[in-house]
Write a protein that holds these residues in place. Structure first.
Motif, PDB file in Angstrom:
ATOM      1  N   SER A   5     -52.178 -89.049  -6.216  1.00 41.97           N
ATOM      2  CA  SER A   5     -50.839 -89.579  -6.453  1.00 41.97           C
ATOM      3  C   SER A   5     -50.145 -88.823  -7.593  1.00 41.97           C
ATOM      4  CB  SER A   5     -50.929 -91.072  -6.784  1.00 41.97           C
ATOM      5  OG  SER A   5     -49.647 -91.595  -7.007  1.00 41.97           O
ATOM      6  N   HIS A  28     -51.455 -91.000   2.623  1.00 42.46           N
ATOM      7  CA  HIS A  28     -52.619 -90.392   3.250  1.00 42.46           C
ATOM      8  C   HIS A  28     -52.324 -88.928   3.577  1.00 42.46           C
ATOM      9  CE1 HIS A  28     -50.317 -92.013   6.648  1.00 42.46           C
ATOM     10  NE2 HIS A  28     -50.840 -91.053   7.370  1.00 42.46           N
ATOM     11  N   GLU A  74     -58.337 -87.561  -1.736  1.00 38.96           N
ATOM     12  CA  GLU A  74     -58.001 -88.762  -0.975  1.00 38.96           C
ATOM     13  C   GLU A  74     -59.207 -89.707  -0.907  1.00 38.96           C
ATOM     14  OE1 GLU A  74     -55.792 -89.840   3.202  1.00 38.96           O
ATOM     15  OE2 GLU A  74     -57.261 -88.214   3.255  1.00 38.96           O
ATOM     16  N   ASN A 108     -60.506 -89.836  -5.494  1.00 35.64           N
ATOM     17  CA  ASN A 108     -59.646 -90.264  -6.595  1.00 35.64           C
ATOM     18  C   ASN A 108     -58.187 -90.253  -6.151  1.00 35.64           C
ATOM     19  OD1 ASN A 108     -58.170 -90.538  -9.030  1.00 35.64           O
ATOM     20  ND2 ASN A 108     -59.942 -89.785 -10.172  1.00 35.64           N
ATOM     21  N   VAL A 109     -57.777 -91.333  -5.500  1.00 34.86           N
ATOM     22  CA  VAL A 109     -56.411 -91.425  -4.990  1.00 34.86           C
ATOM     23  C   VAL A 109     -55.385 -91.400  -6.128  1.00 34.86           C
ATOM     24  CG1 VAL A 109     -56.265 -93.940  -4.864  1.00 34.86           C
ATOM     25  CG2 VAL A 109     -55.000 -92.537  -3.234  1.00 34.86           C
ATOM     26  N   PHE A 110     -55.791 -91.797  -7.334  1.00 30.08           N
ATOM     27  CA  PHE A 110     -54.855 -91.765  -8.469  1.00 30.08           C
ATOM     28  C   PHE A 110     -54.520 -90.326  -8.849  1.00 30.08           C
ATOM     29  CE2 PHE A 110     -57.108 -95.816  -8.862  1.00 30.08           C
ATOM     30  CZ  PHE A 110     -56.023 -96.679  -8.734  1.00 30.08           C
ATOM     31  N   GLU A 123     -46.493 -93.357   0.589  1.00 27.69           N
ATOM     32  CA  GLU A 123     -46.435 -93.336  -0.876  1.00 27.69           C
ATOM     33  C   GLU A 123     -47.397 -94.360  -1.452  1.00 27.69           C
ATOM     34  OE1 GLU A 123     -42.675 -93.321  -2.768  1.00 27.69           O
ATOM     35  OE2 GLU A 123     -41.737 -92.121  -1.206  1.00 27.69           O
ATOM     36  N   GLY A 124     -47.756 -94.139  -2.705  1.00 27.52           N
ATOM     37  CA  GLY A 124     -48.632 -95.074  -3.413  1.00 27.52           C
ATOM     38  C   GLY A 124     -49.937 -95.309  -2.674  1.00 27.52           C
ATOM     39  N   VAL A 125     -50.325 -96.577  -2.570  1.00 28.12           N
ATOM     40  CA  VAL A 125     -51.591 -96.900  -1.918  1.00 28.12           C
ATOM     41  C   VAL A 125     -51.551 -96.653  -0.413  1.00 28.12           C
ATOM     42  CG1 VAL A 125     -52.346 -98.550  -3.672  1.00 28.12           C
ATOM     43  CG2 VAL A 125     -51.010 -99.347  -1.722  1.00 28.12           C
ATOM     44  N   MET A 126     -50.363 -96.459   0.130  1.00 29.66           N
ATOM     45  CA  MET A 126     -50.209 -96.184   1.556  1.00 29.66           C
ATOM     46  C   MET A 126     -50.187 -94.678   1.856  1.00 29.66           C
ATOM     47  SD  MET A 126     -50.286 -99.191   2.683  1.00 29.66           S
ATOM     48  CE  MET A 126     -49.912 -98.949   4.398  1.00 29.66           C
TER      49      MET A 126
END
Length: 101
Positions: A36, A93, A28, A31-33, A88-91
């Motif tokens: 995801s 956590h 988190e 590397n959030v990608f 989801e996505g950029v939101m």
């Protein structure tokens, strides 16, 4: 072995929750990608990680032992991940996957 109950009612070893949470909390922040992509694989076994100039999510997830060498996520990891993600996505956590007492 101490067991904990996840938000969905499944019981898993506390040690698995702790080690998996360290790994996904790191994702988190780092590397959030990759996080995801991990969630995508957990939700859909046919999800395909596409290599990106932003990093090799598959390699990152394997290094953190969240993804097996064959590209599969172990059931226990999948349960923990799906119970510890909100949004989801950029939101997206990470939250505590354990069921509140």
């Amino acid at each position: 072995m101490t067991m904990v109950t996840l938000r969905d009612g499944n019981q898993v070893p506390d040690s698995a929750v702790r080690s998996t949470m360290v790994a996904i909390q790191g994702l988190e922040k780092e590397n959030v990608f990759a996080l995801s992509d991990l969630v995508g694989i957990c939700k859909d076994p046919n999800f395909v990680i596409v290599k990106s100039p932003l990093g090799d999510s598959g390699g990152i997830l394997k290094k953190k032992a969240l993804l097996d060498e064959d590209g599969k996520v172990r059931d226990i990891v999948k349960r923990i991940v799906l119970n510890s993600i909100e949004g989801e996505g950029v939101m997206m956590h990470v939250i505590d996957p354990r069921k509140k007492a």
